[in-house]
Scaffold this active site. Structure first.
Site, PDB file in Angstrom:
ATOM      1  N   ARG A 438      36.564 -57.902 128.092  1.00 39.00           N
ATOM      2  CA  ARG A 438      35.992 -57.256 126.914  1.00 39.00           C
ATOM      3  C   ARG A 438      36.383 -57.973 125.631  1.00 39.00           C
ATOM      4  O   ARG A 438      35.586 -58.073 124.705  1.00 39.00           O
ATOM      5  CB  ARG A 438      36.440 -55.793 126.839  1.00 39.00           C
ATOM      6  CG  ARG A 438      35.693 -54.887 127.806  1.00 39.00           C
ATOM      7  CD  ARG A 438      35.986 -53.419 127.544  1.00 39.00           C
ATOM      8  NE  ARG A 438      35.319 -52.588 128.534  1.00 39.00           N
ATOM      9  CZ  ARG A 438      34.100 -52.099 128.398  1.00 39.00           C
ATOM     10  NH1 ARG A 438      33.413 -52.365 127.310  1.00 39.00           N
ATOM     11  NH2 ARG A 438      33.577 -51.353 129.353  1.00 39.00           N
ATOM     12  N   GLU A 467      39.233 -53.441 134.760  1.00 39.29           N
ATOM     13  CA  GLU A 467      38.661 -52.099 134.814  1.00 39.29           C
ATOM     14  C   GLU A 467      38.224 -51.792 136.244  1.00 39.29           C
ATOM     15  O   GLU A 467      37.773 -52.674 136.967  1.00 39.29           O
ATOM     16  CB  GLU A 467      37.501 -51.958 133.849  1.00 39.29           C
ATOM     17  CG  GLU A 467      37.908 -52.149 132.389  1.00 39.29           C
ATOM     18  CD  GLU A 467      36.761 -51.876 131.433  1.00 39.29           C
ATOM     19  OE1 GLU A 467      35.776 -51.235 131.857  1.00 39.29           O
ATOM     20  OE2 GLU A 467      36.858 -52.309 130.267  1.00 39.29           O
ATOM     21  N   GLU A 478      25.944 -51.416 130.284  1.00 38.59           N
ATOM     22  CA  GLU A 478      27.007 -51.503 129.268  1.00 38.59           C
ATOM     23  C   GLU A 478      27.190 -52.940 128.804  1.00 38.59           C
ATOM     24  O   GLU A 478      27.345 -53.218 127.607  1.00 38.59           O
ATOM     25  CB  GLU A 478      28.302 -50.954 129.870  1.00 38.59           C
ATOM     26  CG  GLU A 478      29.538 -51.115 128.995  1.00 38.59           C
ATOM     27  CD  GLU A 478      29.692 -49.999 127.993  1.00 38.59           C
ATOM     28  OE1 GLU A 478      30.709 -49.995 127.270  1.00 38.59           O
ATOM     29  OE2 GLU A 478      28.815 -49.130 127.912  1.00 38.59           O
ATOM     30  N   ASP A 535      18.591 -53.277 122.960  1.00 35.22           N
ATOM     31  CA  ASP A 535      18.497 -52.877 121.553  1.00 35.22           C
ATOM     32  C   ASP A 535      18.338 -54.137 120.708  1.00 35.22           C
ATOM     33  O   ASP A 535      19.249 -54.563 120.007  1.00 35.22           O
ATOM     34  CB  ASP A 535      19.749 -52.098 121.154  1.00 35.22           C
ATOM     35  CG  ASP A 535      19.640 -51.531 119.742  1.00 35.22           C
ATOM     36  OD1 ASP A 535      18.504 -51.466 119.232  1.00 35.22           O
ATOM     37  OD2 ASP A 535      20.669 -51.167 119.166  1.00 35.22           O
ATOM     38  N   HIS A 757      28.039 -40.240 135.009  1.00 33.84           N
ATOM     39  CA  HIS A 757      27.898 -41.297 136.014  1.00 33.84           C
ATOM     40  C   HIS A 757      26.662 -42.103 135.598  1.00 33.84           C
ATOM     41  O   HIS A 757      25.536 -41.765 135.958  1.00 33.84           O
ATOM     42  CB  HIS A 757      27.718 -40.718 137.412  1.00 33.84           C
ATOM     43  CG  HIS A 757      28.862 -39.848 137.860  1.00 33.84           C
ATOM     44  ND1 HIS A 757      30.077 -40.371 138.244  1.00 33.84           N
ATOM     45  CD2 HIS A 757      28.976 -38.494 137.971  1.00 33.84           C
ATOM     46  CE1 HIS A 757      30.888 -39.374 138.592  1.00 33.84           C
ATOM     47  NE2 HIS A 757      30.248 -38.226 138.424  1.00 33.84           N
ATOM     48  N   CYS A 759      25.528 -44.904 136.471  1.00 31.98           N
ATOM     49  CA  CYS A 759      24.765 -45.550 137.533  1.00 31.98           C
ATOM     50  C   CYS A 759      23.655 -44.643 138.037  1.00 31.98           C
ATOM     51  O   CYS A 759      22.641 -45.111 138.547  1.00 31.98           O
ATOM     52  CB  CYS A 759      25.684 -45.912 138.700  1.00 31.98           C
ATOM     53  SG  CYS A 759      27.082 -46.946 138.227  1.00 31.98           S
TER      54      CYS A 759
END
Length: 791
Positions: A438, A467, A478, A535, A757, A759
């Site tokens: 990240r 993670e 994400e 976006d 969730h 997914c």
């Protein structure tokens, strides 16, 4: 008293009665009608066309097939001529198929070449007294009825119940193409041979058609009979402009909205579809002059006709689908003329989305796609030849399935290569695996994409180092969201944010390596390939460039992304500059002295102002009233194309390295934008209607409180909720109803925050007891929704 048809040079006239014919006339009439005729079968509430003795080719079926008759002999032809001479031409027929070089609109039985030759020789040797001269150029009768007079006739008929004058008008007007022109052409003797003016009195046409559905049934049936009579006309070469005018008028008939008239409508559409390209060009320009309301009505009628024929119909309403397979191609081709008319209108008469046929969302579109791939734009019909009729939902489905096939193919190839080398098979080789930190998200991502170019067409799987989240789709969303946010940040410098247009555009700075632009293009291609909405705020012109051309050319020297730039395109990107150039074009004073411009422009790059000539020697060419249009066009082209050519070319290649698909040829620029960015409409009510529940029902207190809170949220919080539940704040193509959104119950303390969730597009709610409590906990959860941890 019945009436007989009168012979004109325009073709057939329906004979409604033969009471006054003598024995000789009746015999000749029977012979000629037996060869080829059209009659009406009138049933209560129905009027259907029955065509007798018409030969059809395999795959092309007429409405009703009668017994096949032998082709008329020369003796029959001579006998007919003699009888016609004797009766003074007081009757006429639908067709005379024995005339050489003339063809019936419904396909007569084929004649072998030797028979044609024998027939030709025989006719050439006929004695002079039986030779029939070719008809002279038809002369349009003079009709003087005005719109006002017709409306007065209608008012009198409605009041008195005496419809004779109105009936005579309709019987005469729709008796032939010649009479249609006589009634509706503004000047019978004027040619009106231009695309700018059809010569049709549109006000009169509208008045006649608006009144038609209010007339008695016998009048409406007589109009349909006249139309059939006109469509069965014998053609003697190319269509005249009067013929085109007749088609232009006939296609506006409101009677075709009824299923019982679809047989006639189909034959009209087939004839229009078969016209030459030059004739279609005229019709397109005439169609665009229709009023927006009439234009929309006709488009909706076409779409309804196609939908009706696509769906199973009761046998007593329409012929079996196998017997009229040409209906849909004919209607779609004529609808394409209206789409072309809409496209050349400024502004468009209708939105391009109004041409979508939603019925096609429910057919096997991949079969149509494969047909199109195999046969292209040949005679093998496919809806993919006419992509304007396919909705974005259908096109997205095509791209998705095409992408899935490419993914499977790539994975299979990797597997075969491993097995053939007797190497251990690792399931990870079936995916494009992206591992990123990240803290170094951008550099890690670009590095991974650079190293794994060969795997770009595999299924994407993202892992965030350190993670525990497993990527079932949520981590991928994400990753895209965070990566796009960093790439388009102004500090990164690749793209410039233009406040006036609220969009990003390519920075014009020059450098030695444009690979980062290619990687951004690859990223956007991966999003489309993996059905992820981004976006991104590019102007619509960017997607127009992305489809120029839609398939990467084989020749590396072929320019790419060089779409024609107009002042309207510049308006999307730099509205203030476009406005100023528009003022220049409209300026009435001395342009050269007052503006003092040359064909040289200046641009700032990394704090340095550089000059560029728009054409050779541009710094010495002043802009004046004569060349200002050229200046504006060259300036727009420079800003949108030439100044960013290398940047966009790299971006284009990156996008197409992933999305190399024939399906891109089906897309409009606006549709590519929707695939990339998702739908612009955030309709939470649609999400509520489509929501599913697990452990809850929609009547439960917690669920009712949830929707009360969400529907009252401002737009920003609604987007955050969407991001919290799905991993993306973008609305997919097709709307929120396509998300398969689920609200599940978790039996934990109400002190807990909601859990998602991503997914599975699922949000889990503890059993909150009040609206206030739910709003507080939900707002905290959706406002702190980055990162994935153990649950």
């Amino acid at each position: 008293m019945g009436r007989t048809g009168t012979r004109t040079s325009t073709g057939p006239v329906v004979i409604t009665s033969n009471e006054d014919l003598g024995p000789t006339q009746k015999q000749a009439l029977r012979e000629l009608i037996d060869q080829n005729t059209a009659v009406f079968s009138e049933k209560p509430g129905r009027t259907t066309l029955i065509e007798h003795h018409v030969h059809t080719r395999p795959g092309e079926t007429d409405l009703v097939r009668g017994a096949k008759q032998p082709f008329p002999s020369l003796s029959t032809f001579i006998s007919s001529l003699n009888q016609r001479r004797e009766t003074g031409g007081r009757f006429s027929v639908g067709t005379n198929p024995s005339l050489p070089g003339r063809r019936h609109g419904s396909e007569l039985p084929p004649i072998c070449s030797d028979v044609r030759q024998k027939q030709k020789i025989s006719i050439d040797t006929l004695p002079p007294e039986v030779k029939a001269p070719f008809p002279s150029e038809p002369v349009i009768p003079l009709r003087t009825k005005t719109t006002k007079e017709f409306q007065e006739d209608m008012e009198r008929a409605t009041t008195s119940g005496d419809w004779r004058d109105v009936r005579d008008f309709y019987l005469t007007t729709f008796d032939s193409f010649l009479e249609i022109n006589a009634a509706f052409k503004r000047d019978a003797n004027a040619p009106f041979n231009t695309i700018e003016d059809s010569g049709v009195n549109s006000k009169f046409v509208n008045a006649v058609y608006d009144a038609l559905l209010c007339t008695p049934q016998d009048i409406q049936k007589s109009v349909l009979k006249g139309i059939i009579n006109s469509l069965l006309r014998e053609w003697k070469g190319p269509r005249t402009k009067d013929d085109l005018r007749a088609y232009f008028i006939l296609v506006q008939n409101p009677q075709y909205s009824s299923t019982s008239t679809h047989v006639i409508y189909a034959h009209l559409l087939r004839q229009i579809a078969a016209l030459s390209e030059a004739d279609h060009h005229f019709l397109v320009h005439w169609f665009k002059k229709l009023s927006p309301r009439r234009f929309r009505q006709l488009v909706e009628r076409f779409l309804h006709f196609i939908s009706t024929r696509l769906l199973p119909a009761p046998p007593d309403e329409l012929p079996h689908l196998t017997r009229c397979s040409w209906w849909i191609p004919a209607a779609t081709k004529v609808l394409a003329l209206f789409n072309a008319a809409n496209s050349i209108s400024t502004p468009p008469i209708m939105s391009f989305t109004d041409f979508y046929n939603i019925t096609l969302d429910h057919i096997d579109i991949m079969e149509q796609y494969r047909t199109w791939q195999s046969h292209g734009n040949s005679n093998k019909f496919s809806f993919c030849q006419f992509p304007f009729i396919l909705s974005t939902v259908v096109k997205k489905a095509i791209i998705q399935r095409d992408s899935e096939q490419q993914m499977i193919s790539m994975a299979r190839q990797s597997l075969v290569n491993k097995v053939s080398r007797r190497q251990r098979v690792d399931m990870n080789l079936l995916f494009l695996n992206i591992k990123v930190r990240r803290a170094q998200l951008l550099s890690d991502s670009l590095d991974e994409l650079s190293r794994k170019r060969a795997d770009l067409k595999k299924k994407l799987k993202v892992t965030f180092v350190g993670e525990a989240g497993l990527d079932m789709g949520g981590l991928t969303k994400e990753w895209f969201l965070l990566l796009v946010r960093q790439i388009f940040h102004t500090d990164y410098g690749m793209f410039t944010y233009l406040k006036d247009s609220r969009c990003h555009w390519f920075s014009s700075w020059k450098c030695d390596n444009y690979s980062e632009f290619q990687l951004v293009g690859t990223l956007m291609g991966l999003a489309v390939y993996n059905s992820i909405a981004l976006d991104i705020h590019f102007p619509p012109y960017c997607y127009k460039k992305l489809l120029t051309p839609p398939i990467v050319p084989c020749d590396q020297n072929t320019p790419i992304g060089m779409a024609t730039a107009t002042l309207g395109d510049l308006q999307q990107v730099m509205p203030d500059l476009a406005h100023g150039l528009g003022e220049l074009l409209c300026y009435e004073g001395n342009v050269e002295e007052d503006f003092y411009l040359t064909f040289q422009v200046f641009q700032e790059e990394l704090g340095v102002v550089r000059s560029y000539n728009l054409k050779p020697g541009g710094d010495k060419i002043p802009v004046n009233k004569q060349n200002r249009k050229e200046y504006v066009q060259l300036y727009a082209d420079f800003l949108l194309n030439k100044s960013v050519y290398k940047q966009f070319a790299a971006f284009y290649r990156g996008f197409h390295s992933v999305c190399a698909s024939d399906a891109l040829m089906l897309l409009r620029p606006e549709e590519v934008e929707m695939l990339v960015c998702g739908s612009p409409e955030l309709d939470m009510s649609a999400l509520q209607r489509a929501a599913q529940y697990e452990g809850y029902s929609k009547a439960d207190l917690t669920v009712r409180c949830f929707w009360d809170v969400v529907l009252a949220f401002p737009l920003e919080l609604q987007k955050k909720l969407l991001h919290f539940a799905t991993g993306s704040d973008r609305v997919p193509v097709g709307g929120l109803a396509d998300l398969n959104f689920k609200i599940a119950k978790i039996d934990v303390s109400t002190d807990w925050l909601p859990i998602s969730h991503t997914c599975f597009n699922q949000i889990c709610l503890p059993p909150y007891k009040s609206r206030k409590e739910l709003k507080q906990k939900l707002t905290i959860a959706i406002s702190n929704a980055e990162g994935f941890g153990l649950e």
